[in-house]
Design an enzyme around this catalytic site. Structure first.
Site, short mmCIF file in Angstrom:
data_model
loop_
_atom_site.label_atom_id
_atom_site.label_comp_id
_atom_site.label_asym_id
_atom_site.label_seq_id
_atom_site.Cartn_x
_atom_site.Cartn_y
_atom_site.Cartn_z
N GLY A 29 0.84 -1.19 0.00
CA GLY A 29 0.00 0.00 0.00
C GLY A 29 0.87 1.24 0.00
O GLY A 29 2.05 1.18 0.38
N GLN A 81 3.30 10.08 0.73
CA GLN A 81 4.57 9.36 0.81
C GLN A 81 5.47 9.61 -0.40
O GLN A 81 6.67 9.34 -0.33
CB GLN A 81 4.34 7.86 0.98
CG GLN A 81 3.72 7.50 2.32
CD GLN A 81 3.62 6.00 2.48
OE1 GLN A 81 2.68 5.38 2.01
NE2 GLN A 81 4.62 5.41 3.11
N CYS A 83 6.53 0.40 7.42
CA CYS A 83 6.13 1.51 6.55
C CYS A 83 7.35 2.01 5.79
O CYS A 83 8.42 2.17 6.38
CB CYS A 83 5.55 2.64 7.42
SG CYS A 83 5.02 4.08 6.48
N LEU A 84 7.19 2.24 4.48
CA LEU A 84 8.31 2.74 3.68
C LEU A 84 8.80 4.09 4.19
O LEU A 84 9.95 4.46 3.97
CB LEU A 84 7.91 2.88 2.20
CG LEU A 84 7.62 1.60 1.41
CD1 LEU A 84 7.25 1.96 -0.03
CD2 LEU A 84 8.83 0.66 1.43
N HIS A 125 -4.02 1.65 7.69
CA HIS A 125 -2.67 2.22 7.69
C HIS A 125 -2.56 3.34 6.65
O HIS A 125 -2.04 4.42 6.93
CB HIS A 125 -1.66 1.09 7.42
CG HIS A 125 -0.23 1.54 7.32
ND1 HIS A 125 0.74 1.13 8.21
CD2 HIS A 125 0.41 2.34 6.44
CE1 HIS A 125 1.90 1.69 7.88
NE2 HIS A 125 1.73 2.42 6.80
N GLU A 126 -3.08 3.08 5.43
CA GLU A 126 -2.95 4.07 4.35
C GLU A 126 -3.82 5.29 4.59
O GLU A 126 -3.39 6.42 4.35
CB GLU A 126 -3.28 3.43 2.99
CG GLU A 126 -2.41 2.24 2.60
CD GLU A 126 -0.92 2.46 2.79
OE1 GLU A 126 -0.46 3.61 2.70
OE2 GLU A 126 -0.20 1.48 3.05
N HIS A 152 -2.26 7.80 6.87
CA HIS A 152 -1.25 8.69 6.28
C HIS A 152 -1.85 10.02 5.84
O HIS A 152 -1.20 11.05 5.88
CB HIS A 152 -0.59 8.03 5.05
CG HIS A 152 0.56 7.14 5.37
ND1 HIS A 152 1.71 7.62 5.96
CD2 HIS A 152 0.78 5.82 5.16
CE1 HIS A 152 2.58 6.61 6.11
NE2 HIS A 152 2.03 5.51 5.64
ZN ZN Z 1 2.99 3.67 5.65
#
Ligand code: ZN
Length: 222
Positions: free
Chosen positions: A79, A84, A141-142, A183-184, A187
């Site tokens: 995701g 991001q 998470c990236l 999670h997304e 953000h």
């Molecule tokens: Zn993330």
């Protein structure tokens, strides 16, 4: 002799051509991809704004979505949210394939009830929990590279929003997909998983496959 030197020259020239082509192939389509920004970047710490109706289908928004999907696939994430890649818009993309699951074999695939799903692109997502039952499982998470921790998430959620063409969509999700959606969406509202994590379970990914220490919360996904 003269002719063998020429043969060697010719061979080296061909080798150079082959190497240049291989490098061009390896970097094609990825060299111009945006970088993933990490915790501390301004864009991750202010709320993303809605995509306006007039922007949907525009070259700019389509390019953002295209970049997001490419970055997600290249980084083998499941995701990604637009902030991001430095874009303060309410857009999320999600995807998990059998292949990607197979490429990251670890004991948590089973423990986390990881179930592949098709690509989802959601503009202006609105998330609602369907019950107050929760799961507790590891997330990474990236934008917080190198770490993971357990996070409590709702087991079942409903997400409404628009698809890439502006058509309304509704996703009823449970388990793995429901957790990624939460999670997304977080953000977009300036929330990173570290804000919600079970602090004692925070660790570097080097210990990804280590058994949980005694007294730690255990993963539960149903
Ligand atoms: Zn993330």
């Amino acid at each position: 002799s003269h002719s063998s030197a020429r043969t060697r020259e010719g061979w080296l020239a061909w080798l150079a051509v082959v190497i240049v082509c291989m490098l061009a192939y390896i970097t094609s389509g990825t060299s111009d991809l945006p970088r993933v920004v990490t915790a501390g970047a301004r864009v991750l710490h202010k709320p993303a704004r809605e995509v306006y109706p007039g922007e949907i289908g525009s070259a700019r928004v389509d390019k953002v979505i295209d970049d997001m999907v490419k970055v997600m696939r290249k980084r083998r994430a499941v995701g990604l949210a637009a902030p991001q890649i430095g874009v303060p818009l309410r857009i999320i993309v999600l995807e998990d394939t059998k292949l990607r699951k197979a490429l990251s074999p670890n004991k948590y695939n089973k423990e986390q009830d990881r179930r592949p799903f098709d690509l989802l692109v959601i503009l202006n997502p609105k998330l609602k929990e369907k019950s107050n039952k929760t799961a507790l499982s590891f997330e990474g998470c990236l934008s917080v590279p190198g770490y993971e921790a357990m996070v409590e998430r709702f087991l079942e959620v409903e997400v409404t929003g628009l698809d890439q063409d502006g058509q309304p969509i509704k996703v009823d999700a449970s388990g793995w997909l429901a957790r990624i959606l939460q999670h997304e969406c977080d953000h977009l509202d300036v929330v990173l998983y570290v804000d919600k994590m079970e602090k004692r379970t925070f660790r570097t990914v080097r210990y990804h496959n280590m058994p949980l220490a005694k007294g730690w919360p255990q993963q539960r996904v149903s």
